[in-house]
Structure formats: structure tokens, C-alpha cells
Design a protein around this motif. Structure first.
Motif, PDB file in Angstrom:
ATOM      1  N   LEU A 214       0.101 -15.657   3.497  1.00  0.00           N
ATOM      2  CA  LEU A 214      -0.207 -15.005   4.769  1.00  0.00           C
ATOM      3  C   LEU A 214      -1.198 -13.867   4.482  1.00  0.00           C
ATOM      4  O   LEU A 214      -0.806 -12.709   4.361  1.00  0.00           O
ATOM      5  N   PRO A 215      -2.475 -14.180   4.368  1.00  0.00           N
ATOM      6  CA  PRO A 215      -3.458 -13.158   3.985  1.00  0.00           C
ATOM      7  C   PRO A 215      -3.584 -12.064   5.052  1.00  0.00           C
ATOM      8  O   PRO A 215      -3.746 -12.358   6.237  1.00  0.00           O
ATOM      9  N   GLU A 216      -3.529 -10.809   4.621  1.00  0.00           N
ATOM     10  CA  GLU A 216      -3.619  -9.685   5.553  1.00  0.00           C
ATOM     11  C   GLU A 216      -4.925  -9.702   6.328  1.00  0.00           C
ATOM     12  O   GLU A 216      -4.948  -9.457   7.534  1.00  0.00           O
ATOM     13  N   LEU A 217      -6.035  -9.984   5.630  1.00  0.00           N
ATOM     14  CA  LEU A 217      -7.336  -9.943   6.290  1.00  0.00           C
ATOM     15  C   LEU A 217      -7.410 -10.999   7.387  1.00  0.00           C
ATOM     16  O   LEU A 217      -7.880 -10.727   8.496  1.00  0.00           O
TER      17      LEU A 217
ATOM     18  N   ALA B 286       3.936  -4.483   9.613  1.00  0.00           N
ATOM     19  CA  ALA B 286       4.734  -5.548  10.230  1.00  0.00           C
ATOM     20  C   ALA B 286       5.253  -6.518   9.173  1.00  0.00           C
ATOM     21  O   ALA B 286       6.399  -6.983   9.246  1.00  0.00           O
ATOM     22  N   LEU B 287       4.442  -6.824   8.181  1.00  0.00           N
ATOM     23  CA  LEU B 287       4.875  -7.726   7.109  1.00  0.00           C
ATOM     24  C   LEU B 287       6.012  -7.115   6.297  1.00  0.00           C
ATOM     25  O   LEU B 287       6.927  -7.820   5.848  1.00  0.00           O
ATOM     26  N   LYS B 288       5.985  -5.795   6.119  1.00  0.00           N
ATOM     27  CA  LYS B 288       7.095  -5.129   5.421  1.00  0.00           C
ATOM     28  C   LYS B 288       8.399  -5.301   6.193  1.00  0.00           C
ATOM     29  O   LYS B 288       9.467  -5.513   5.609  1.00  0.00           O
TER      30      LYS B 288
ATOM     31  N   ILE C 183       6.752 -10.368  -0.254  1.00  0.00           N
ATOM     32  CA  ILE C 183       5.560  -9.628  -0.647  1.00  0.00           C
ATOM     33  C   ILE C 183       5.557  -9.480  -2.164  1.00  0.00           C
ATOM     34  O   ILE C 183       6.474  -8.887  -2.740  1.00  0.00           O
ATOM     35  N   ARG C 184       4.537 -10.036  -2.798  1.00  0.00           N
ATOM     36  CA  ARG C 184       4.408  -9.952  -4.256  1.00  0.00           C
ATOM     37  C   ARG C 184       3.291  -8.965  -4.559  1.00  0.00           C
ATOM     38  O   ARG C 184       2.122  -9.235  -4.242  1.00  0.00           O
TER      39      ARG C 184
ATOM     40  N   GLY D  86       0.101 -11.065  -3.080  1.00  0.00           N
ATOM     41  CA  GLY D  86      -0.039 -11.385  -1.670  1.00  0.00           C
ATOM     42  C   GLY D  86       1.304 -11.545  -0.989  1.00  0.00           C
ATOM     43  O   GLY D  86       2.362 -11.284  -1.577  1.00  0.00           O
ATOM     44  N   THR D  87       1.260 -11.969   0.265  1.00  0.00           N
ATOM     45  CA  THR D  87       2.458 -12.183   1.070  1.00  0.00           C
ATOM     46  C   THR D  87       2.594 -13.673   1.365  1.00  0.00           C
ATOM     47  O   THR D  87       1.612 -14.338   1.678  1.00  0.00           O
TER      48      THR D  87
END
Length: 254
Positions: A38-41, A57-59, A69-70, A74-75
Motif C-alpha cells: 500500500l504505497p503512501e505516495l 491513517a495507516l498507523k 508497517i515494515r 513499506g506498508t
């Protein structure tokens, strides 16, 4: 965490939905399979926000058990372990059993009509062998069951549980098992009959049996999927894996 409600590029329908809810829906939609990045960009561009609210939000989704989350990697969409799936189904059995019992005590309420309509639609899906439509109706049935309990705290915990279980991905695996479609429909009918009779003990027991049967079918499907064939899946798992020789969950969990 403060939720962000910026507008997404996905249309006006999502305009006022908080970013966290939209990301959660995306993760649970099935468009991204377990392990998918799930790329942040990309997400920032998709939802037309900066990367900071995406990261926050991903946190939160990581806290809910939906993503992993690694650091410096990445996520990714999180895949629950088989032990976690078994444990979550055990909680599902307890919560839905409690809900059915509370529902039965309430008598003829609006949610009961919703269950009856769902049964009729489900019976039609079973006759047509339409597993995809039946799986969607399963969601409606169980959410109507929870709503019928009229207990906001129960509903709150149930929603979180179903998100962690990612049930929409599992229910299709279960109903695709031979004979499971019709068995599931009969189990739903037993639940509704007990609720109609205001038999709160019978409703709870019928619901628990149904969820346990669904859990067993799901774990058989997972075992078959992991080993590539139904035959291998049935024979290749041991009690130490949390699945017995037929694919049924056991007391020892992986």
C-alpha cells in the motif's frame, strides 16, 4: 488520531467520509490481497491528500490489525495467521450467539423482518448456486442479527472483530466448500425460527453451531488453498496446525 476528511478523487459520494474510513474500506474491499503493498505516495494521489494524513491513517489501521508497517520497507495488507483466524472465529461465535439471544428476547422487531427477507433472497441464491450473491447476503444476515440485539457496545466490538477477521475474504472460501451453501442456509433458517419463537437459548446455540460450522469450512478451504488441492489439504494438516485430518479446527492452534 485526528481523522482527515479531505475530498477523494473517487467522486462526491466519498466527499465527507473520513480518510481513515475510506482507507479501511479500501483495505477490506478485496481489491488488495493479503501481502499486497500500500504505497503512501499512490494513496496520497488517490485520495488527493498529503502523505502525512495517509501515514497517520495507516498507523491506525496497523493498530486495528489490518495492515503491517515494515520500517524502511513499506506498508502491506496484513494476512491473519491461521491461529488468529481460529481465535477470531471463537470470538465471533460468542458475540453472535449473545446477539441472537438478546434478539430473541425482543420479539417482533423490524430487524426480524430483515432476516426473513434475507432468508428468502438467500434461498433463491442457493437454488441458482450463486455463491457470490449468497456471500453478500451472509454479511447482511449477520449484521441484521447484531442490529437486532440492540446493544451498541456489542455492535462496536463486532465491527472491529469483523474488520480484523477480514470476513468478506473468508466467507467466499467457506461457501465454495461442497455442500456448504445449502448447509449454511439451513443453519440461518434454524436461527430465525428460534428468534421467532423467542427461544433465546435455542437462538444462541443455533448461532454458535452455525459460526462453528462456518469456521470449520473456512479452515478446510485455507488448508486446501495452501497445499494446492482439496485432497492434499484434507490429508496434509495435523492437530499441531490447528486443523485435523479432515480440515476441522482443533483445540491446538497454530
Amino acid at each position: 488520531m485526528q481523522e482527515t476528511s479531505e475530498r477523494s478523487g473517487n467522486g462526491a459520494g466519498a466527499a465527507e467520509t473520513p480518510l481513515l474510513d475510506r482507507l479501511r474500506t479500501l483495505v477490506l474491499s478485496g481489491d488488495y490481497q493479503p501481502g499486497a503493498p500500500l504505497p503512501e505516495l499512490f494513496l496520497a494521489q488517490e485520495f488527493q491528500v498529503s502523505r502525512t494524513p495517509i501515514r497517520e491513517a495507516l498507523k491506525q489501521l496497523e493498530n486495528e490489525g489490518l495492515v503491517e508497517i515494515r520500517p524502511r520497507v513499506g506498508t502491506f495488507v496484513r494476512q491473519p495467521t491461521r491461529r488468529e483466524i481460529v481465535e477470531l472465529f471463537e470470538l465471533k461465535s460468542g458475540l453472535e450467539g449473545l446477539a441472537a439471544g438478546l434478539f430473541a428476547r425482543r420479539g417482533a422487531v423490524a430487524e426480524l423482518d430483515a432476516l426473513r427477507r434475507n432468508l428468502a433472497a438467500s434461498a433463491d441464491a442457493v437454488r441458482r448456486g450463486d455463491g457470490a450473491h449468497y456471500a453478500a447476503l451472509v454479511h447482511e444476515f449477520h449484521h441484521a442479527l447484531i442490529a437486532g440485539a440492540d446493544n451498541s457496545k456489542l455492535s462496536e466490538h463486532y465491527d472491529r472483530l469483523m474488520n480484523q477477521l477480514a470476513y468478506h475474504r473468508l466467507v467466499r472460501k467457506a461457501v465454495d466448500q461442497p455442500g456448504r451453501l445449502r448447509d449454511s442456509q439451513h443453519e440461518h433458517e434454524s436461527i430465525v425460527l428460534a428468534i421467532e419463537a423467542r427461544d433465546h437459548i435455542g437462538a444462541e446455540l443455533a448461532t454458535r453451531r452455525h459460526v462453528d460450522a462456518s469456521s470449520d469450512a473456512t479452515m478446510r478451504a485455507i488448508a486446501q488453498e495452501e497445499l494446492g488441492t482439496p485432497e492434499a489439504g484434507a490429508a496434509g494438516r495435523t492437530a499441531d496446525d490447528g486443523i485435523d485430518a479432515t480440515g476441522t479446527t482443533t483445540g491446538v492452534r497454530a
